[in-house]
Design a protein around this motif. Structure first.
Motif, PDB file in Angstrom:
ATOM      1  N   ILE A 216       0.753  -1.269  -0.070  1.00  0.00           N
ATOM      2  CA  ILE A 216      -0.016  -0.073  -0.060  1.00  0.00           C
ATOM      3  C   ILE A 216       0.922   1.299  -0.035  1.00  0.00           C
ATOM      4  O   ILE A 216       0.705   2.268  -0.750  1.00  0.00           O
ATOM      5  CB  ILE A 216      -0.974   0.006   1.241  1.00  0.00           C
ATOM      6  CG1 ILE A 216      -1.979  -1.328   1.074  1.00  0.00           C
ATOM      7  CG2 ILE A 216      -1.821   1.306   1.378  1.00  0.00           C
ATOM      8  CD1 ILE A 216      -3.031  -1.212   2.177  1.00  0.00           C
ATOM      9  N   ARG A 217       1.833   1.165   0.788  1.00  0.00           N
ATOM     10  CA  ARG A 217       2.779   2.324   0.803  1.00  0.00           C
ATOM     11  C   ARG A 217       3.469   2.703  -0.656  1.00  0.00           C
ATOM     12  O   ARG A 217       3.505   3.543  -1.022  1.00  0.00           O
ATOM     13  CB  ARG A 217       3.961   2.295   1.715  1.00  0.00           C
ATOM     14  CG  ARG A 217       3.589   2.694   3.116  1.00  0.00           C
ATOM     15  CD  ARG A 217       4.677   2.375   4.182  1.00  0.00           C
ATOM     16  NE  ARG A 217       4.405   2.325   5.653  1.00  0.00           N
ATOM     17  CZ  ARG A 217       4.371   1.522   6.239  1.00  0.00           C
ATOM     18  NH1 ARG A 217       5.057   0.395   6.076  1.00  0.00           N
ATOM     19  NH2 ARG A 217       3.912   1.411   7.558  1.00  0.00           N
ATOM     20  N   GLN A 218       4.028   1.588  -1.288  1.00  0.00           N
ATOM     21  CA  GLN A 218       4.631   1.521  -2.526  1.00  0.00           C
ATOM     22  C   GLN A 218       3.362   2.254  -3.594  1.00  0.00           C
ATOM     23  O   GLN A 218       3.916   2.963  -4.426  1.00  0.00           O
ATOM     24  CB  GLN A 218       4.883   0.428  -3.045  1.00  0.00           C
ATOM     25  CG  GLN A 218       6.089  -0.141  -2.632  1.00  0.00           C
ATOM     26  CD  GLN A 218       6.709  -1.525  -2.897  1.00  0.00           C
ATOM     27  OE1 GLN A 218       5.893  -2.386  -3.404  1.00  0.00           O
ATOM     28  NE2 GLN A 218       7.691  -2.106  -2.401  1.00  0.00           N
ATOM     29  N   LEU A 219       2.236   1.591  -3.464  1.00  0.00           N
ATOM     30  CA  LEU A 219       1.226   2.251  -4.256  1.00  0.00           C
ATOM     31  C   LEU A 219       0.980   3.624  -4.106  1.00  0.00           C
ATOM     32  O   LEU A 219       0.772   4.536  -5.119  1.00  0.00           O
ATOM     33  CB  LEU A 219      -0.203   1.280  -4.275  1.00  0.00           C
ATOM     34  CG  LEU A 219      -0.120   0.042  -4.952  1.00  0.00           C
ATOM     35  CD1 LEU A 219      -1.362  -0.839  -4.362  1.00  0.00           C
ATOM     36  CD2 LEU A 219       0.062   0.000  -6.106  1.00  0.00           C
ATOM     37  N   SER A 220       0.778   4.046  -3.015  1.00  0.00           N
ATOM     38  CA  SER A 220       0.776   5.261  -2.717  1.00  0.00           C
ATOM     39  C   SER A 220       1.748   6.273  -3.067  1.00  0.00           C
ATOM     40  O   SER A 220       1.632   7.210  -3.640  1.00  0.00           O
ATOM     41  CB  SER A 220       0.508   5.579  -1.346  1.00  0.00           C
ATOM     42  OG  SER A 220       0.566   6.952  -0.743  1.00  0.00           O
TER      43      SER A 220
END
Length: 121
Positions: free
Chosen positions: A67-71
């Motif tokens: 999720i952090r990478q996507l964000s």
């Protein structure tokens, strides 16, 4: 979904060939049956995935990192899109100014010269 897509393709081909008459189709978004189907589909497909991920502690750190990478990826894309949009706006204004200058140059000519140039072209 593939069955519906195949049926639509066959229908569109039949309309194009003139074998099937054209029809009008519209979806009413406030239709109760459509809302019930949507709610049931979410309950069956999406909610189990969310509940399974919350019960597994091992995957929670992996999910958070994804999720952090996507964000981060989305925020970088937004920054680049903003920059690209600004560059495109500048380019369009440059093209418009160039066109306006070219137009102004023709306005300064005497009408007889303009008429003569039109005849030559």
């Amino acid at each position: 979904a593939m069955d519906h897509a195949n049926d639509f393709i066959l229908w569109a081909w039949g309309v194009g060939a003139g074998w099937v008459s054209e029809t009008c189709y519209s979806v009413i978004p406030d239709d109760g049956e459509l809302q019930n189907f949507s709610t049931e589909r979410h309950r069956l497909c999406i909610l189990p995935l969310l509940t399974n991920n919350t019960h597994q502690n091992n995957n929670s750190s992996k999910n958070l990192s994804v999720i952090r990478q996507l964000s981060e990826s989305i925020s970088k894309q937004i920054e680049h899109a903003t920059t690209t949009n600004k560059l495109m706006e500048d380019n369009m204004s440059c093209i418009k100014e160039k066109y306006d200058k070219k137009k102004d140059r023709l306005k300064k000519l005497h009408p007889s010269i303009l008429y003569f140039s039109l005849l030559l072209t």
